[in-house]
Design a protein around this motif. Structure first.
Motif, PDB file in Angstrom:
ATOM      1  N   VAL A   1       0.900  -1.285  -0.202  1.00  0.00           N
ATOM      2  CA  VAL A   1       0.047   0.636   0.100  1.00  0.00           C
ATOM      3  C   VAL A   1       0.516   1.671  -0.249  1.00  0.00           C
ATOM      4  O   VAL A   1       0.684   2.343  -0.696  1.00  0.00           O
ATOM      5  CB  VAL A   1      -0.985  -0.228   1.317  1.00  0.00           C
ATOM      6  CG1 VAL A   1      -1.507   1.460   1.310  1.00  0.00           C
ATOM      7  CG2 VAL A   1      -1.973  -0.844   1.232  1.00  0.00           C
ATOM      8  N   LEU A   2       2.045   1.282   0.602  1.00  0.00           N
ATOM      9  CA  LEU A   2       2.506   2.618   0.813  1.00  0.00           C
ATOM     10  C   LEU A   2       3.593   2.683   0.268  1.00  0.00           C
ATOM     11  O   LEU A   2       3.627   4.098  -0.427  1.00  0.00           O
ATOM     12  CB  LEU A   2       3.781   2.727   2.352  1.00  0.00           C
ATOM     13  CG  LEU A   2       2.656   2.593   3.906  1.00  0.00           C
ATOM     14  CD1 LEU A   2       3.809   2.293   4.655  1.00  0.00           C
ATOM     15  CD2 LEU A   2       2.028   3.679   3.735  1.00  0.00           C
TER      16      LEU A   2
ATOM     17  N   SER B   1     -17.238  11.633   2.714  1.00  0.00           N
ATOM     18  CA  SER B   1     -16.850  10.864   1.225  1.00  0.00           C
ATOM     19  C   SER B   1     -15.959  11.282   0.374  1.00  0.00           C
ATOM     20  O   SER B   1     -15.160  12.070   0.718  1.00  0.00           O
ATOM     21  CB  SER B   1     -18.218  11.087  -0.256  1.00  0.00           C
ATOM     22  OG  SER B   1     -17.589  12.458  -1.208  1.00  0.00           O
ATOM     23  N   THR B   2     -15.418  10.416  -0.362  1.00  0.00           N
ATOM     24  CA  THR B   2     -13.778  10.127  -1.523  1.00  0.00           C
ATOM     25  C   THR B   2     -13.878  11.469  -2.820  1.00  0.00           C
ATOM     26  O   THR B   2     -13.132  11.650  -2.925  1.00  0.00           O
ATOM     27  CB  THR B   2     -13.226   9.217  -2.047  1.00  0.00           C
ATOM     28  OG1 THR B   2     -14.671   8.393  -2.232  1.00  0.00           O
ATOM     29  CG2 THR B   2     -12.309   8.167  -0.936  1.00  0.00           C
TER      30      THR B   2
ATOM     31  N   LEU C   1      -5.880  -0.664  -7.357  1.00  0.00           N
ATOM     32  CA  LEU C   1      -6.973  -0.080  -6.603  1.00  0.00           C
ATOM     33  C   LEU C   1      -6.175   1.284  -6.795  1.00  0.00           C
ATOM     34  O   LEU C   1      -7.875   2.664  -6.525  1.00  0.00           O
ATOM     35  CB  LEU C   1      -6.561  -1.067  -5.307  1.00  0.00           C
ATOM     36  CG  LEU C   1      -8.171  -1.981  -5.702  1.00  0.00           C
ATOM     37  CD1 LEU C   1      -7.804  -2.329  -4.534  1.00  0.00           C
ATOM     38  CD2 LEU C   1      -9.153  -1.562  -5.384  1.00  0.00           C
ATOM     39  N   ILE C   2      -5.486   2.159  -5.833  1.00  0.00           N
ATOM     40  CA  ILE C   2      -5.083   2.952  -5.591  1.00  0.00           C
ATOM     41  C   ILE C   2      -5.199   3.968  -6.614  1.00  0.00           C
ATOM     42  O   ILE C   2      -5.463   5.848  -6.226  1.00  0.00           O
ATOM     43  CB  ILE C   2      -3.887   3.175  -4.694  1.00  0.00           C
ATOM     44  CG1 ILE C   2      -3.783   2.355  -3.156  1.00  0.00           C
ATOM     45  CG2 ILE C   2      -3.583   4.306  -4.639  1.00  0.00           C
ATOM     46  CD1 ILE C   2      -2.733   2.719  -2.452  1.00  0.00           C
ATOM     47  N   SER C   3      -5.096   3.628  -7.884  1.00  0.00           N
ATOM     48  CA  SER C   3      -4.986   4.317  -8.874  1.00  0.00           C
ATOM     49  C   SER C   3      -6.339   5.302  -9.003  1.00  0.00           C
ATOM     50  O   SER C   3      -6.913   5.698  -9.552  1.00  0.00           O
ATOM     51  CB  SER C   3      -4.113   3.899  -9.858  1.00  0.00           C
ATOM     52  OG  SER C   3      -2.766   3.338 -10.313  1.00  0.00           O
ATOM     53  N   SER C   4      -6.627   3.848  -9.279  1.00  0.00           N
ATOM     54  CA  SER C   4      -8.628   4.254  -8.717  1.00  0.00           C
ATOM     55  C   SER C   4      -8.605   5.301  -7.903  1.00  0.00           C
ATOM     56  O   SER C   4     -10.346   6.126  -8.879  1.00  0.00           O
ATOM     57  CB  SER C   4      -9.397   2.830  -9.489  1.00  0.00           C
ATOM     58  OG  SER C   4      -9.358   2.213  -8.583  1.00  0.00           O
ATOM     59  N   TYR C   5      -8.586   5.285  -7.572  1.00  0.00           N
ATOM     60  CA  TYR C   5      -8.980   5.451  -5.516  1.00  0.00           C
ATOM     61  C   TYR C   5      -8.646   7.471  -6.855  1.00  0.00           C
ATOM     62  O   TYR C   5      -9.701   8.124  -6.401  1.00  0.00           O
ATOM     63  CB  TYR C   5      -8.917   5.563  -4.795  1.00  0.00           C
ATOM     64  CG  TYR C   5      -9.710   4.139  -3.601  1.00  0.00           C
ATOM     65  CD1 TYR C   5     -11.227   4.474  -3.595  1.00  0.00           C
ATOM     66  CD2 TYR C   5      -8.778   3.508  -3.568  1.00  0.00           C
ATOM     67  CE1 TYR C   5     -11.213   3.224  -3.303  1.00  0.00           C
ATOM     68  CE2 TYR C   5      -9.452   2.094  -3.493  1.00  0.00           C
ATOM     69  CZ  TYR C   5     -10.726   1.835  -2.616  1.00  0.00           C
ATOM     70  OH  TYR C   5     -12.070   1.261  -2.352  1.00  0.00           O
TER      71      TYR C   5
ATOM     72  N   THR D   1      -4.763  15.811  -0.834  1.00  0.00           N
ATOM     73  CA  THR D   1      -4.782  14.756  -1.217  1.00  0.00           C
ATOM     74  C   THR D   1      -4.757  12.645  -0.454  1.00  0.00           C
ATOM     75  O   THR D   1      -5.737  12.039  -0.859  1.00  0.00           O
ATOM     76  CB  THR D   1      -3.559  14.433  -1.981  1.00  0.00           C
ATOM     77  OG1 THR D   1      -3.592  15.409  -2.749  1.00  0.00           O
ATOM     78  CG2 THR D   1      -3.438  12.974  -3.287  1.00  0.00           C
ATOM     79  N   LEU D   2      -3.899  13.530   0.501  1.00  0.00           N
ATOM     80  CA  LEU D   2      -3.995  12.189   1.928  1.00  0.00           C
ATOM     81  C   LEU D   2      -5.158  12.583   2.355  1.00  0.00           C
ATOM     82  O   LEU D   2      -5.533  10.900   1.865  1.00  0.00           O
ATOM     83  CB  LEU D   2      -2.546  12.855   2.812  1.00  0.00           C
ATOM     84  CG  LEU D   2      -2.135  11.387   3.545  1.00  0.00           C
ATOM     85  CD1 LEU D   2      -2.172  10.284   2.854  1.00  0.00           C
ATOM     86  CD2 LEU D   2      -1.073  11.450   3.943  1.00  0.00           C
ATOM     87  N   PRO D   3      -5.916  13.080   2.994  1.00  0.00           N
ATOM     88  CA  PRO D   3      -7.204  12.390   3.486  1.00  0.00           C
ATOM     89  C   PRO D   3      -8.234  12.256   3.272  1.00  0.00           C
ATOM     90  O   PRO D   3      -9.023  11.414   3.351  1.00  0.00           O
ATOM     91  CB  PRO D   3      -7.669  14.090   4.466  1.00  0.00           C
ATOM     92  CG  PRO D   3      -6.622  14.866   4.356  1.00  0.00           C
ATOM     93  CD  PRO D   3      -5.443  14.338   3.436  1.00  0.00           C
ATOM     94  N   LEU D   4      -8.396  12.902   1.481  1.00  0.00           N
ATOM     95  CA  LEU D   4      -9.128  12.338   1.004  1.00  0.00           C
ATOM     96  C   LEU D   4      -8.829  10.588   0.492  1.00  0.00           C
ATOM     97  O   LEU D   4      -9.927   9.669  -0.455  1.00  0.00           O
ATOM     98  CB  LEU D   4      -9.498  13.265  -0.884  1.00  0.00           C
ATOM     99  CG  LEU D   4     -10.174  14.022  -0.781  1.00  0.00           C
ATOM    100  CD1 LEU D   4     -10.004  15.344  -1.685  1.00  0.00           C
ATOM    101  CD2 LEU D   4     -11.343  14.241  -0.088  1.00  0.00           C
ATOM    102  N   LEU D   5      -7.681  10.540   0.011  1.00  0.00           N
ATOM    103  CA  LEU D   5      -7.087   8.858  -0.098  1.00  0.00           C
ATOM    104  C   LEU D   5      -7.503   8.614   0.707  1.00  0.00           C
ATOM    105  O   LEU D   5      -7.272   6.974   0.604  1.00  0.00           O
ATOM    106  CB  LEU D   5      -5.519   8.992  -1.105  1.00  0.00           C
ATOM    107  CG  LEU D   5      -5.064   8.422  -1.582  1.00  0.00           C
ATOM    108  CD1 LEU D   5      -6.414   7.621  -2.636  1.00  0.00           C
ATOM    109  CD2 LEU D   5      -4.030   7.962  -1.891  1.00  0.00           C
ATOM    110  N   ALA D   6      -7.319   8.520   1.894  1.00  0.00           N
ATOM    111  CA  ALA D   6      -7.152   7.751   3.477  1.00  0.00           C
ATOM    112  C   ALA D   6      -8.255   6.277   3.433  1.00  0.00           C
ATOM    113  O   ALA D   6      -8.058   5.531   3.431  1.00  0.00           O
ATOM    114  CB  ALA D   6      -7.333   8.775   5.060  1.00  0.00           C
ATOM    115  N   PRO D   7      -9.219   6.348   2.479  1.00  0.00           N
ATOM    116  CA  PRO D   7     -10.441   5.536   2.982  1.00  0.00           C
ATOM    117  C   PRO D   7     -10.386   4.668   1.789  1.00  0.00           C
ATOM    118  O   PRO D   7     -10.045   2.726   2.240  1.00  0.00           O
ATOM    119  CB  PRO D   7     -11.548   6.156   2.970  1.00  0.00           C
ATOM    120  CG  PRO D   7     -12.208   7.730   2.772  1.00  0.00           C
ATOM    121  CD  PRO D   7     -10.226   7.953   3.227  1.00  0.00           C
ATOM    122  N   GLY D   8      -9.549   4.829   1.344  1.00  0.00           N
ATOM    123  CA  GLY D   8      -9.658   3.744  -0.055  1.00  0.00           C
ATOM    124  C   GLY D   8      -7.650   3.151   0.211  1.00  0.00           C
ATOM    125  O   GLY D   8      -7.577   1.827   0.151  1.00  0.00           O
ATOM    126  N   LEU D   9      -6.601   4.018   0.569  1.00  0.00           N
ATOM    127  CA  LEU D   9      -5.951   3.291   0.694  1.00  0.00           C
ATOM    128  C   LEU D   9      -6.300   2.209   2.162  1.00  0.00           C
ATOM    129  O   LEU D   9      -5.649   1.252   2.497  1.00  0.00           O
ATOM    130  CB  LEU D   9      -5.041   4.190   2.323  1.00  0.00           C
ATOM    131  CG  LEU D   9      -4.160   5.526   1.391  1.00  0.00           C
ATOM    132  CD1 LEU D   9      -3.346   6.531   2.182  1.00  0.00           C
ATOM    133  CD2 LEU D   9      -3.156   4.781   0.201  1.00  0.00           C
TER     134      LEU D   9
END
Lengths: 285, 380, 305
Positions: C97-98, C300-301, C184-188, C215-223
């Motif tokens: 993930v990282l 929401s993302t 997956l992360i790309s799609s998020y 970016t990071l807060p929006l991405l967090a659920p996806g992560l």
């Protein structure tokens, strides 16, 4: 972990960007190294302490074909994969339609039921399922292999198809009904053709996953019902330190080629992201 | 030639639809006669689309029944009712050409190939899309797509055509053209049409009769001029272009006329419904009925003074906003531009000033004697 | 003409239809039957089996009907596999993930050959673990190209032991798991509206601030979701633990133990117990991550997914 700013001009790329590129390059080199090693190994008569094998040969292909009766194994693999694709599409698409379009009591529960097989480790349900299969006398049969592979495939088809169905405006179906089409005709004449791309994508993905599925198939298959990937595993682990490495490599190259062809076909119809991305949408709510 | 199959009358009796205990539509009584053009008019969420979908059979009714020449049709599935429908989103089949979209319904009825071809040709000619017949919907403009949708609906010679805001996705100019087109088709084919819209201009110009809905209930049913001249409530008046609707207090009532106090002045107007001295009321005046008093004009009755605050150019005339001393804004039309900031005197004939009870419900309904508005509707 | 009646005149069929119950539910039936027959029933049957320990297990570990569970927790040979599995699956999922985040950020830009790079990254997903294992054995073996290169470049003095141990399995988990996490992360990332980044830029945020605060807060659920999915993959590692690992030693993972009980000892009851515990432990980790995610961020993302 360094991150690069999105949208920054490539020319102004910071050292951290280069680091990322370097890491990726290393990964890709490693990956290609793996693949090429196997290919080279399969064509070498002997390969020990040198950069390349001393003598090239195609014998390994012929002997692995014979030794592992690959004709039969490939026949089983293709047959199983096609059966799984056809059944899971026939069963999964109508279910996906209903879940995408309708609300009914217990819908959340049904959704969870279809999600669990994807979320759980295959071994967790595979072992009880295989036990039941053996109890019913289905063990080691091709039917059992098809049945176990349906467990993850049907939910997978449902997850893949739901977004495809959701993006079709329901008023198109209403229009068809107002034109006098019965429910069956709506499916055959309107929804069917509109869903062809989605069904194709789902079919190819299920095909690729079934051919590559090891854990579940391994639990119920026997000598007459092994798929290619299980046959390779058995060859690698057979008693006495396994078969000659090159025999396995030759099988692996044949397998890889088949998968690559399917992958290339798949990529013509679906975006690479879709190979994994549809799983998350269901999981996200 | 395309001609419509006929019924004598289509009767909606006490039709209602609720979603999880919420009434989206209730107590709709309406008789549609053959060849009529009926518009269901109201803001979004008023139940007009629900009514249309119930008629189409896309939504099951929860109350009441629908009868066609005395036969119950609300129990039939949509595909058996023989109605045509035009959707707001066009809902063309994206994988079929224009021709095959139009032919779809005929093929569902298993008509002979030659007849299908003949009728499709006629329908496409009717909406003037001959040169686009082989194209896919994605290659057409919005207006062309809507023509295809109309051709697809009328080619079936439906006994009833349902249109769900068919023009709302088009730009202003195209909307006017299509409006004329729809009216022309309706008249030349003798279709019976139920048309849903939130645009009163569209409804007034197209329909033989209008049904105004609010919160799922019928407010008034009548011909365009009846509604325009005699709205049954201030809510309907608001929809019919009475832009000045002011809260007022009734001072006195005499023989159908009332004098009310509005923003410090007194106005006399025609009473609609029942009001008594001391009641709170609403006064409605159309911008066209308010005029600026020129030097030398004789003011007959109503007059009030205010300051010109906004002047908008609208082609032949001007839209003027005048602020009364208490801050109320009045809208009117004027042939000449008064200077912004100038003090003007406005007048309106008592006949053209309507005084309504405070409640937005139609006059008769407030008496509690059933659904008065629809009773009135049947009488019209 | 009467006032609206309060009683519905609709038939029972209509009233049921309104709640979504009608014949079209039959569409769901085949799928439901198959899942019940092939998943729910065997699974319940398996749970039942876990309470019917074999005489051998009962005799050795005691505990009556719970003997299988007593054995699971008391037999160090079996129970240690939980820790072994975690030591492999958690770092592998975390790394995947990282490492995916910066790569996905860099690859978000448009450039020539983007499709090619993503396609190559998809390869290992399609190849599966068995093939990756054969490749690793040859490529990273004592005499493979990797060691040969390291030796000739003078980086090491003697060949590194990269397979048939923990490292080999870790390699295998990264090779199959990283592309998965990356996609997956790309799609998020593509679900995050780029205008948000532009907006932050107009407000004077530097790239680190934009990444850290937008970016990071929006991405967090996806992560979190990506972590779960890669963890699920890594957790059920089976063929690679056997083929490129040390199956009886440092990579004796739970799935191997479950299969050993099933295939070699024919103790279906014990095998089901281990399999069930696998499910319980995995879902426990998943639940923890989901809990962390719900505490972390509730918006929401900004896009589907």
């Amino acid at each position: 972990m360094a991150a690069t700013a999105p949208g920054e001009k490539p020319l102004a790329a910071s050292p951290s960007t280069w680091l990322v590129w370097a890491g990726m390059a290393a990964f890709l080199v490693f990956l290609l190294g793996l693949l090429v090693s196997v290919v080279v190994d399969s064509f070498g008569r002997q390969w020990f302490a040198t950069w390349l094998p001393l003598e090239a040969t195609t014998d390994w292909y012929a002997s692995s074909w014979e030794r592992f009766s690959l004709g039969h194994v490939i026949g089983v693999t293709v047959g199983v994969a096609l059966a799984v694709v056809v059944i899971s599409v026939l069963v999964g698409v109508p279910a996906a339609y209903l879940l995408a379009r309708r609300n009914f009591p217990g819908k959340r529960f049904v959704n969870l039921l279809f999600l669990l097989p994807i979320l759980m480790p295959p071994i967790t349900y595979g072992i009880p399922l295989a036990t039941v299969m053996y109890a019913f006398g289905l063990g080691r049969s091709v039917v059992a292999v098809v049945l176990v592979n349906l467990v993850p495939s049907i939910p997978f088809v449902i997850m893949t198809m739901t977004p495809f169905i959701e993006q079709i405006n329901p008023s198109i179906e209403h229009a068809a009904r107002m034109c006098g089409a019965s429910m069956r005709q709506v499916f055959l004449r309107v929804l069917g053709p509109l869903l062809v791309p989605g069904i194709l994508a789902a079919s190819i993905l299920v095909l690729v996953r079934t051919v590559g599925m090891f854990e579940l198939t391994f639990l119920v298959s026997g000598p007459q019902s092994d798929t290619l990937v299980v046959a390779i595993y058995r060859a690698m682990t057979s008693a006495g330190g396994g078969e000659a490495r090159q025999l396995v490599s030759a099988m692996a190259v044949m397998y890889t080629t088949t998968m690559l062809v399917m992958l290339i076909v798949a990529l013509r119809f679906v975006n690479p992201t879709q190979l994994v991305a549809q799983v998350k949408e269901a999981r996200d709510d | 030639m395309i001609t419509a199959d006929r019924f004598e009358s289509l009767e909606l009796r006490n039709v209602g639809r609720s979603f999880g205990g919420q009434d989206a539509l209730s107590g709709l009584d309406l008789t549609v006669r053959a060849g009529e053009f009926i518009a269901l008019l109201g803001p979004s969420g008023c139940g007009k689309s629900t009514a249309l979908n119930c008629l189409a059979g896309l939504l099951p009714l929860t109350h009441g029944e629908i009868l066609m020449d005395g036969r119950r049709v609300d129990t039939l599935p949509s595909e058996k009712r023989g109605f045509g429908m035009v959707f707001q989103s066009y809902a063309l089949f994206p994988h079929l050409t224009v021709e095959r979209n139009v032919a779809f319904g005929l093929q569902m009825r298993r008509l002979p190939r030659a007849e299908v071809a003949q009728r499709v040709r006629e329908a496409i000619a009717l909406v003037k899309l001959e040169e686009h017949a082989k194209k896919l919907p994605g290659q057409l403009s919005g207006g062309q797509q809507q023509r295809v949708a109309i051709a697809r609906a009328v080619v079936l010679r439906p006994s009833l055509v349902l249109m769900d805001e068919p023009l709302s996705n088009l730009d202003a100019k195209l909307r006017l053209d299509m409006r004329t087109e729809i009216r022309r088709l309706h008249q030349s084919l003798g279709l019976t049409t139920v048309y849903v819209t939130h645009d009163q201009e569209e409804a007034l110009s197209l329909a033989d009769r209008l049904v105004v809905l609010r919160d799922g209930r019928v407010q008034q049913v009548g011909t365009p001029d009846a509604l325009y001249e005699a709205p049954a409530s201030w809510y309907v008046a608001d929809f019919m272009g009475y832009r000045n609707i002011l809260p007022a207090e009734v001072v006195s009532v005499t023989a159908g006329e009332a004098t009310v106090a509005v923003g410090g002045v007194r106005l006399t107007g025609r009473v609609v419904g029942t009001v008594a001295a001391g009641d709170r009321a609403r006064v409605a005046v159309r911008p066209d009925d308010l005029s600026v008093v020129e030097a030398g004009d004789v003011v007959d009755g109503n007059s009030l003074t205010g300051t010109v605050s906004v002047v908008e150019y609208h082609g032949r005339e001007l839209a003027v906003s005048v602020q009364a001393p208490d801050g109320t804004l009045l809208h009117l039309r004027a042939p000449k531009a008064p200077a912004v900031g100038a003090t003007v005197t406005l007048t309106a004939r008592a006949q053209r000033v309507l005084v309504f009870p405070e409640s937005p419900e139609p006059a008769l309904a407030t008496t509690g004697a059933g659904t008065g508005a629809s009773e009135q509707a049947v009488a019209i | 003409m009467t006032a609206v009646g309060s009683r519905s005149t609709a038939s029972l069929r209509h009233r049921l239809a309104e709640r979504g119950v009608d014949v079209s539910l039959l569409f769901l039936l085949p799928a439901l039957l198959l899942i019940v027959g092939l998943f729910v029933y065997p699974f319940s049957y398996g749970i039942g089996l876990t309470f019917q320990p074999s005489a051998l297990v009962q005799e050795r570990w005691g505990g009556g009907v719970l003997a299988n569970y007593v054995a699971f927790f008391s037999d160090p040979f079996v129970f240690d596999s939980v820790g072994i599995t975690m030591r492999l699956a958690l770092p592998a999922a975390l790394f995947n993930v990282l490492a995916s985040v910066p790569v996905a950020l860099v690859l978000r830009r448009k450039f020539r050959g983007k499709r090619l790079v993503t396609s190559i990254l998809v390869l290992p997903i399609t190849l599966g673990t068995v093939l990756t294992a054969q490749g690793l054995l040859i490529f990273a073996g004592r005499q493979g190209w990797l060691n040969r290169f390291l030796l000739e470049a003078g980086i090491v003095d003697e060949p590194l032991r990269l397979v048939n141990n923990y490292t080999g399995v870790m390699f295998s988990l990264i090779i199959t798991g990283f592309p998965f996490a990356f996609l997956l992360i790309s799609s998020y990332l593509s679900g995050i509206d780029p205008s948000l980044d532009a907006a932050a830029r107009t407000l004077g945020a530097g790239w680190w601030q934009r990444f850290r605060r937008v970016t990071l807060p929006l991405l967090a659920p996806g992560l979190a979701t990506t972590f779960i999915l890669t963890f699920v993959l890594a957790f059920s590692v089976f063929p690679s633990a056997r083929l490129v690992g040390d199956a009886m030693g440092e990579t004796r993972v739970m799935s191997l133990m479950a299969f050993r009980a099933f295939g070699e000892q024919n103790d279906y009851q014990m095998a089901s117990t281990i399999a069930l515990m696998m499910g319980v432990i995995e879902l426990g980790v998943v639940a923890l991550v989901l809990l962390w995610r719900s505490l972390l961020y509730k918006g929401s993302t900004g896009g589907k997914g």
